[in-house]
Scaffold this active site. Structure first.
Site, PDB file in Angstrom:
ATOM      1  N   ILE A 250      70.152  38.991  53.659  1.00 56.38           N
ATOM      2  CA  ILE A 250      69.665  38.099  54.716  1.00 56.38           C
ATOM      3  C   ILE A 250      68.891  38.853  55.792  1.00 56.38           C
ATOM      4  CG2 ILE A 250      70.333  36.352  56.426  1.00 56.38           C
ATOM      5  CD1 ILE A 250      70.984  35.532  53.524  1.00 56.38           C
TER       6      ILE A 250
ATOM      7  N   ARG B 109      63.918  39.133  63.068  1.00 54.81           N
ATOM      8  CA  ARG B 109      64.380  37.765  63.357  1.00 54.81           C
ATOM      9  C   ARG B 109      63.311  36.925  64.067  1.00 54.81           C
ATOM     10  NH1 ARG B 109      70.361  37.916  65.575  1.00 54.81           N
ATOM     11  NH2 ARG B 109      70.371  35.793  64.769  1.00 54.81           N
ATOM     12  N   PRO B 110      62.166  36.749  63.451  1.00 54.50           N
ATOM     13  CA  PRO B 110      61.108  35.918  64.056  1.00 54.50           C
ATOM     14  C   PRO B 110      61.531  34.442  64.113  1.00 54.50           C
ATOM     15  CG  PRO B 110      60.551  36.445  61.798  1.00 54.50           C
ATOM     16  CD  PRO B 110      61.793  37.218  62.111  1.00 54.50           C
ATOM     17  N   ILE B 111      60.758  33.640  64.805  1.00 56.58           N
ATOM     18  CA  ILE B 111      61.046  32.186  64.842  1.00 56.58           C
ATOM     19  C   ILE B 111      59.835  31.396  64.334  1.00 56.58           C
ATOM     20  CG2 ILE B 111      62.766  32.332  66.710  1.00 56.58           C
ATOM     21  CD1 ILE B 111      60.530  31.286  68.623  1.00 56.58           C
ATOM     22  N   ASP B 112      59.048  32.022  63.453  1.00 58.07           N
ATOM     23  CA  ASP B 112      57.829  31.369  62.948  1.00 58.07           C
ATOM     24  C   ASP B 112      58.121  30.023  62.290  1.00 58.07           C
ATOM     25  OD1 ASP B 112      59.085  33.335  61.147  1.00 58.07           O
ATOM     26  OD2 ASP B 112      57.698  32.529  59.683  1.00 58.07           O
TER      27      ASP B 112
ATOM     28  N   ARG C 115      80.855  38.836  73.016  1.00 60.60           N
ATOM     29  CA  ARG C 115      79.864  37.767  72.827  1.00 60.60           C
ATOM     30  C   ARG C 115      80.392  36.691  71.883  1.00 60.60           C
ATOM     31  NH1 ARG C 115      73.892  39.337  71.501  1.00 60.60           N
ATOM     32  NH2 ARG C 115      73.972  37.068  71.464  1.00 60.60           N
TER      33      ARG C 115
ATOM     34  N   CYS D 224      65.972  42.470  67.593  1.00 58.55           N
ATOM     35  CA  CYS D 224      67.441  42.411  67.631  1.00 58.55           C
ATOM     36  C   CYS D 224      67.938  43.565  66.763  1.00 58.55           C
ATOM     37  CB  CYS D 224      67.847  41.043  67.087  1.00 58.55           C
ATOM     38  SG  CYS D 224      69.557  40.936  66.628  1.00 58.55           S
TER      39      CYS D 224
ATOM     40  N   LYS E 148      81.554  29.660  67.702  1.00 56.74           N
ATOM     41  CA  LYS E 148      80.455  29.964  68.632  1.00 56.74           C
ATOM     42  C   LYS E 148      79.139  29.405  68.087  1.00 56.74           C
ATOM     43  CE  LYS E 148      78.476  34.177  68.172  1.00 56.74           C
ATOM     44  NZ  LYS E 148      77.033  34.216  67.930  1.00 56.74           N
ATOM     45  N   ASN E 149      78.910  29.589  66.778  1.00 57.60           N
ATOM     46  CA  ASN E 149      77.606  29.215  66.208  1.00 57.60           C
ATOM     47  C   ASN E 149      77.468  27.725  65.943  1.00 57.60           C
ATOM     48  OD1 ASN E 149      76.902  31.827  66.445  1.00 57.60           O
ATOM     49  ND2 ASN E 149      76.989  32.317  64.261  1.00 57.60           N
TER      50      ASN E 149
ATOM     51  N   ARG F  78      69.519  35.376  71.483  1.00 53.71           N
ATOM     52  CA  ARG F  78      68.425  34.785  70.697  1.00 53.71           C
ATOM     53  C   ARG F  78      68.650  33.290  70.499  1.00 53.71           C
ATOM     54  NH1 ARG F  78      65.590  36.817  67.682  1.00 53.71           N
ATOM     55  NH2 ARG F  78      65.804  35.176  66.137  1.00 53.71           N
TER      56      ARG F  78
ATOM     57  N   ASP G  94      77.497  37.420  58.023  1.00 50.83           N
ATOM     58  CA  ASP G  94      78.284  37.748  59.217  1.00 50.83           C
ATOM     59  C   ASP G  94      79.647  38.333  58.874  1.00 50.83           C
ATOM     60  OD1 ASP G  94      77.123  34.960  61.275  1.00 50.83           O
ATOM     61  OD2 ASP G  94      76.191  36.832  60.651  1.00 50.83           O
TER      62      ASP G  94
HETATM   63  C1  EPZ Z   1      72.213  32.337  62.520  1.00 51.86           C
HETATM   64  O1  EPZ Z   1      71.167  33.124  63.025  1.00 51.86           O
HETATM   65  C2  EPZ Z   1      73.491  32.852  63.164  1.00 51.86           C
HETATM   66  N1  EPZ Z   1      73.400  32.669  64.610  1.00 51.86           N
HETATM   67  C3  EPZ Z   1      73.679  34.325  62.820  1.00 51.86           C
HETATM   68  O2  EPZ Z   1      74.922  34.742  63.372  1.00 51.86           O
HETATM   69  C4  EPZ Z   1      73.743  34.459  61.299  1.00 51.86           C
HETATM   70  O3  EPZ Z   1      73.851  35.832  60.964  1.00 51.86           O
HETATM   71  C5  EPZ Z   1      72.479  33.866  60.668  1.00 51.86           C
HETATM   72  O4  EPZ Z   1      72.321  32.501  61.094  1.00 51.86           O
HETATM   73  C6  EPZ Z   1      72.518  33.885  59.154  1.00 51.86           C
HETATM   74  O5  EPZ Z   1      73.642  33.177  58.704  1.00 51.86           O
HETATM   75  C7  EPZ Z   1      73.609  31.438  65.139  1.00 51.86           C
HETATM   76  O6  EPZ Z   1      73.870  30.474  64.428  1.00 51.86           O
HETATM   77  C8  EPZ Z   1      73.533  31.326  66.630  1.00 51.86           C
HETATM   78  P1  EPZ Z   1      68.411  32.614  60.236  1.00 51.86           P
HETATM   79  P2  EPZ Z   1      69.627  32.675  62.753  1.00 51.86           P
HETATM   80  O7  EPZ Z   1      67.303  31.905  60.939  1.00 51.86           O
HETATM   81  O8  EPZ Z   1      69.544  31.201  62.661  1.00 51.86           O
HETATM   82  C9  EPZ Z   1      64.522  34.903  58.839  1.00 51.86           C
HETATM   83  C10 EPZ Z   1      76.380  36.125  64.541  1.00 51.86           C
HETATM   84  O9  EPZ Z   1      76.803  37.228  64.219  1.00 51.86           O
HETATM   85  N2  EPZ Z   1      63.766  33.948  59.670  1.00 51.86           N
HETATM   86  O10 EPZ Z   1      69.265  31.833  59.288  1.00 51.86           O
HETATM   87  O11 EPZ Z   1      68.782  33.361  63.758  1.00 51.86           O
HETATM   88  C11 EPZ Z   1      65.422  35.832  59.634  1.00 51.86           C
HETATM   89  O12 EPZ Z   1      64.702  36.949  60.090  1.00 51.86           O
HETATM   90  C12 EPZ Z   1      74.917  35.781  64.346  1.00 51.86           C
HETATM   91  O13 EPZ Z   1      77.088  35.198  64.999  1.00 51.86           O
HETATM   92  C13 EPZ Z   1      62.382  33.987  59.661  1.00 51.86           C
HETATM   93  O14 EPZ Z   1      61.781  34.824  58.991  1.00 51.86           O
HETATM   94  O15 EPZ Z   1      69.361  33.287  61.330  1.00 51.86           O
HETATM   95  C14 EPZ Z   1      66.487  36.204  58.619  1.00 51.86           C
HETATM   96  O16 EPZ Z   1      66.009  37.262  57.811  1.00 51.86           O
HETATM   97  C15 EPZ Z   1      74.118  37.006  63.966  1.00 51.86           C
HETATM   98  N3  EPZ Z   1      61.683  33.092  60.412  1.00 51.86           N
HETATM   99  C16 EPZ Z   1      66.625  34.951  57.763  1.00 51.86           C
HETATM  100  O17 EPZ Z   1      65.434  34.187  58.009  1.00 51.86           O
HETATM  101  C17 EPZ Z   1      62.304  32.134  61.176  1.00 51.86           C
HETATM  102  O18 EPZ Z   1      61.621  31.315  61.838  1.00 51.86           O
HETATM  103  C18 EPZ Z   1      67.827  34.077  58.137  1.00 51.86           C
HETATM  104  O19 EPZ Z   1      67.812  33.925  59.538  1.00 51.86           O
HETATM  105  C19 EPZ Z   1      63.724  32.105  61.176  1.00 51.86           C
HETATM  106  C20 EPZ Z   1      64.427  33.006  60.405  1.00 51.86           C
END
Ligand code: EPZ
Length: 426
Positions: free
Chosen positions: A330, A125-128, A400, A120, A22-23, A96, A308
């Site tokens: 994480i 989970r910000p996107i900054d 999902r 969430c 999926k990811n 998201r 995960d």
């Molecule tokens: C991906 O989410 C996966 N989703 C998640 O899988 C997975 O848990 C996660 O990576 C970690 O491996 C998809 O690929 C669709 P991150 P993502 O950005 O990209 C922080 C599942 O169960 N962060 O790697 O959203 C964030 O808050 C899902 O299939 C910022 O602070 O995760 C987290 O603490 C759940 N600012 C850390 O980084 C940002 O701009 C890692 O998040 C982006 C992230």
């Protein structure tokens, strides 16, 4: 809302097949935005998030065929006529990962209007970092009324260093950079197999990317990309979920159509916990060995132990002799499954980012509530070994990211069935 009814105590024997990741499918579908030509993706999992992404792309004017016939699990996407570059709150709030259209939309059309993802269950989970990277690539970013607006005549290559490792941040900005003018160098990138799979698709589409799977990505922008055909990698988290289920329930389980090379950290940890597990080709075999023993675990970015798989591992730890310290590095709130496991009889104490699991505790079936995709998987695993019947509510969380999980588990002997609303909807 559908529920799962599971009667514990039956070992798992036989072969279970893994679907596509999926990811990986989600960013690869978003990559179709980058070209006018058709992109064909095979081994697409039949899960709700894929349908959500299809709706999102179709809402922008993309033509998206999605087929799950026996030979298919394939989607053909054509973004020749993108009518609008917007991802609405209605869709983004359900998934998201919709923010993955941000980078490709700005790169292809010069503008994007994407709802900020809400909070969430597992964390803020910000996107900054997505937005900071787009600004470095020359996009003008405004955030108002809950939406991100990004515009750029043409993105320009830049040096980007991620403050933290972000999977979709790496993917989003990689897709933005492939059509930017000049060279982009991204440091501290995510190394997940899904990032590599996306890079492989983009390369087939004509992108110039080196370093995928390492911390440093170098992307030489090109004028345009063309269509391509690509097979999505197996879902390593689905595979891991079945492997842990086999280890906990006992029996002799073969997990097929997976990629053992993507499961290194998990397999090493399971062996440390006394699980007899072997890998060959595209299969992993688990045989119910002796007693499970406690083994501490910390989640890390790939190639470390995946976050995960943390909830699923915790279910196993409840059946292991001794105390296992599980640390979630994480996400800040990824222990929702703990209270439900405790209701089934587990002995788990949370101390900040750590959960101390004392086993082996007998589990008893109970009515429990799923809170997020992987917490649900943890409850299914616990229910497979619990005494009596467990009813898991809100299994839409599982739908999902797991394709027909109850059929797959029933196929190897689990006593699991899905029941709809007992009272018909008015
Ligand atoms: C991906 O989410 C996966 N989703 C998640 O899988 C997975 O848990 C996660 O990576 C970690 O491996 C998809 O690929 C669709 P991150 P993502 O950005 O990209 C922080 C599942 O169960 N962060 O790697 O959203 C964030 O808050 C899902 O299939 C910022 O602070 O995760 C987290 O603490 C759940 N600012 C850390 O980084 C940002 O701009 C890692 O998040 C982006 C992230």
């Amino acid at each position: 809302m559908d529920k799962f009814v599971i009667r514990g105590g039956t070992p798992l024997n036989g072969t279970i097949r893994v679907s596509g990741a999926k990811n990986s499918a989600l960013p690869c579908m978003a990559a179709a935005i980058l070209t006018e030509e058709p992109v064909i993706l095979e081994n697409i999992p039949q899960v709700r998030d894929i349908e959500t992404e299809r709706k999102l792309l179709a809402s922008m004017g993309a033509e998206v065929e999605l087929g799950y016939g026996r030979a298919q699990h394939r989607t053909t996407l054509c973004c020749r006529n993108l009518a609008k570059s917007e991802a609405s709150y209605e869709l983004v709030k359900t998934m998201r990962a919709s923010t993955l259209v941000l980078g490709p939309l700005v790169a292809r059309t010069g503008s994007a209007r994407v709802s900020m993802p809400g909070g969430c269950a597992i964390g803020a989970r910000p996107i900054d970092m997505h937005l900071k990277g787009l600004e470095l690539l020359g996009a003008k970013i405004t955030v108002e009324h809950g939406y991100v607006e990004a515009t750029a005549d043409r993105l320009r290559g830049a040096e980007i260093v991620f403050d933290k490792i972000t999977v979709t941040g790496t993917e989003d900005l990689m897709m933005a950079a492939v059509l930017a003018e000049g060279l982009t160098v991204m440091e501290n990138c995510a190394r997940e197999p899904e990032v590599v799979d996306l890079a492989n698709l983009l390369t087939k589409m004509g992108a110039k990317i080196t370093g995928a799977g390492t911390s440093t990505l170098r992307i030489q922008g090109v004028e345009q990309l063309h269509g391509a055909k690509h097979r999505i990698i197996p879902d390593r988290i689905e595979a891991g979920t079945f492997i842990v289920a086999g280890a906990v329930a006992g029996g002799n389980l073969i997990v097929e159509d997976c990629e053992p090379a993507h499961l290194g950290a998990l397999l090493r940890k399971l062996r440390e916990a006394g699980v007899e597990v072997s890998a060959a080709g595209d299969t992993v075999e688990i045989s119910s060995g002796g007693q499970l023993k406690a083994a501490d675990m910390s989640t890390e970015e790939y190639p470390g132990f995946p976050t995960d798989m943390q909830a699923q591992y915790m279910a196993l730890a409840t059946q292991a002799e001794g105390a296992s310290v599980i640390t979630e590095n994480i996400f800040e709130n990824r222990f929702m499954h703990v209270s439900e496991l405790v209701r089934m009889g587990a002995d788990i104490k949370i101390e900040g980012r750590r959960a101390i699991v004392r086993g082996k505790t007998p589990l008893s079936g109970a009515p429990v509530l799923a809170s997020d995709l992987r917490a649900s998987a943890s409850l299914v695993i616990a229910a497979l070994v619990a005494d009596g019947e467990t009813i898991i509510d809100r299994v839409y969380h599982m739908d999902r990211g797991y394709e027909n999980i109850e059929e797959k588990l029933r196929g190897v002997g689990a006593q699991i069935r899905r029941v709809g609303d007992l009272i018909p909807k008015r």
